[in-house]
Design a protein around this motif. Structure first.
Motif, PDB file in Angstrom:
ATOM      1  N   GLN A  50     -47.892 -36.194  18.129  1.00  0.00           N
ATOM      2  CA  GLN A  50     -47.577 -37.420  18.872  1.00  0.00           C
ATOM      3  C   GLN A  50     -47.600 -37.159  20.377  1.00  0.00           C
ATOM      4  O   GLN A  50     -48.109 -37.974  21.146  1.00  0.00           O
ATOM      5  CB  GLN A  50     -46.216 -37.957  18.448  1.00  0.00           C
ATOM      6  N   GLN A  51     -47.081 -36.018  20.812  1.00  0.00           N
ATOM      7  CA  GLN A  51     -47.117 -35.680  22.242  1.00  0.00           C
ATOM      8  C   GLN A  51     -48.553 -35.521  22.717  1.00  0.00           C
ATOM      9  O   GLN A  51     -48.906 -35.979  23.809  1.00  0.00           O
ATOM     10  CB  GLN A  51     -46.326 -34.406  22.509  1.00  0.00           C
ATOM     11  N   ILE A  80     -53.732 -40.552  25.621  1.00  0.00           N
ATOM     12  CA  ILE A  80     -53.723 -41.967  26.004  1.00  0.00           C
ATOM     13  C   ILE A  80     -53.430 -42.109  27.495  1.00  0.00           C
ATOM     14  O   ILE A  80     -54.070 -42.895  28.189  1.00  0.00           O
ATOM     15  CB  ILE A  80     -52.707 -42.752  25.149  1.00  0.00           C
ATOM     16  N   ALA A  81     -52.464 -41.336  27.978  1.00  0.00           N
ATOM     17  CA  ALA A  81     -52.124 -41.394  29.406  1.00  0.00           C
ATOM     18  C   ALA A  81     -53.320 -40.970  30.255  1.00  0.00           C
ATOM     19  O   ALA A  81     -53.624 -41.593  31.275  1.00  0.00           O
ATOM     20  CB  ALA A  81     -50.916 -40.515  29.704  1.00  0.00           C
ATOM     21  N   LYS A 137     -41.042 -47.289  17.562  1.00  0.00           N
ATOM     22  CA  LYS A 137     -42.082 -46.570  18.302  1.00  0.00           C
ATOM     23  C   LYS A 137     -42.383 -45.206  17.707  1.00  0.00           C
ATOM     24  O   LYS A 137     -43.510 -44.816  17.544  1.00  0.00           O
ATOM     25  CB  LYS A 137     -41.672 -46.425  19.766  1.00  0.00           C
ATOM     26  N   GLN A 145     -51.207 -36.995  21.445  1.00  0.00           N
ATOM     27  CA  GLN A 145     -51.800 -38.333  21.496  1.00  0.00           C
ATOM     28  C   GLN A 145     -51.306 -39.102  22.718  1.00  0.00           C
ATOM     29  O   GLN A 145     -52.102 -39.772  23.381  1.00  0.00           O
ATOM     30  CB  GLN A 145     -51.464 -39.116  20.221  1.00  0.00           C
ATOM     31  N   ASP A 146     -50.022 -39.003  23.014  1.00  0.00           N
ATOM     32  CA  ASP A 146     -49.478 -39.675  24.198  1.00  0.00           C
ATOM     33  C   ASP A 146     -50.149 -39.160  25.465  1.00  0.00           C
ATOM     34  O   ASP A 146     -50.484 -39.933  26.366  1.00  0.00           O
ATOM     35  CB  ASP A 146     -47.962 -39.490  24.282  1.00  0.00           C
TER      36      ASP A 146
END
Length: 174
Positions: free
Chosen positions: A77-78, A84-85, A11, A80-81
């Motif tokens: 990455q945080q 997405i959330a 991941k 992007q997360d």
């Protein structure tokens, strides 16, 4: 499959690989510093020690740059997360508002949501512990309330909202 390819497939692939590289570089830098200090005590400052010092400095610079890239990657990455959330939550709200507009019952909402997730009639029936005929009847009722003729139009209704901005590279609307 190699160890590094296994890390890339996980991941958090890129951060894991970067962390491993930074760890290896740090270990090598510690070794070179200890070796250079030992040689300095034995032989003094000779040309070989100067070369080792330069290589060690380059390695330490690589560690610093690797750690900086790792921090930047983790931050990205945080972000992007979080995006997405947020998009997922907003899509859920859009779907729920549309279900409200269509005045779907609780059972119809459940079936509609599972259909949007791509489950077929048998899978929906199994998930809801209902007969396939019941699910087909509920889907027909949903399509009727939505004013559409089938599953493809049902899914397209929601995808159309996501694509309202057009394709990348399309000219902006006038």
């Amino acid at each position: 499959m190699t160890f590094l390819s296994g890390l890339k497939d996980s991941k958090g692939g890129r951060p894991a690989v970067l962390a491993l590289v930074v760890l290896l570089q740090t270990s090598a830098a510690v070794f070179f510093v200890a070796n250079a200090l030992a040689e300095w005590g034995e032989d003094g400052l000779g040309p070989q020690l100067w070369m080792q010092a330069l290589v060690t400095l380059a390695l330490i610079l690589g560690v610093a740059l690797g750690a900086s890239e790792l921090r930047r990657t983790l931050s990205h990455q945080q972000d992007q997360d979080a995006t997405i959330a947020k998009a997922s939550g907003e899509m859920h709200q859009v779907v729920q508002r549309q279900f409200d507009t269509w005045q779907l019952s609780r059972a119809e909402r459940d079936v509609a949501y599972l259909a949007l997730k791509g489950l077929d009639v048998a899978e929906i029936a199994a998930a809801r512990r209902a007969a396939p005929g019941t699910v087909r009847a509920q889907l027909s009722a949903i399509y009727g309330k939505a004013g559409i003729s089938g599953r493809a139009q049902f899914a397209a209704h929601f995808v159309e909202d996501l694509l309202a901005e057009g394709l990348p590279g399309d000219p902006p609307p006038v």
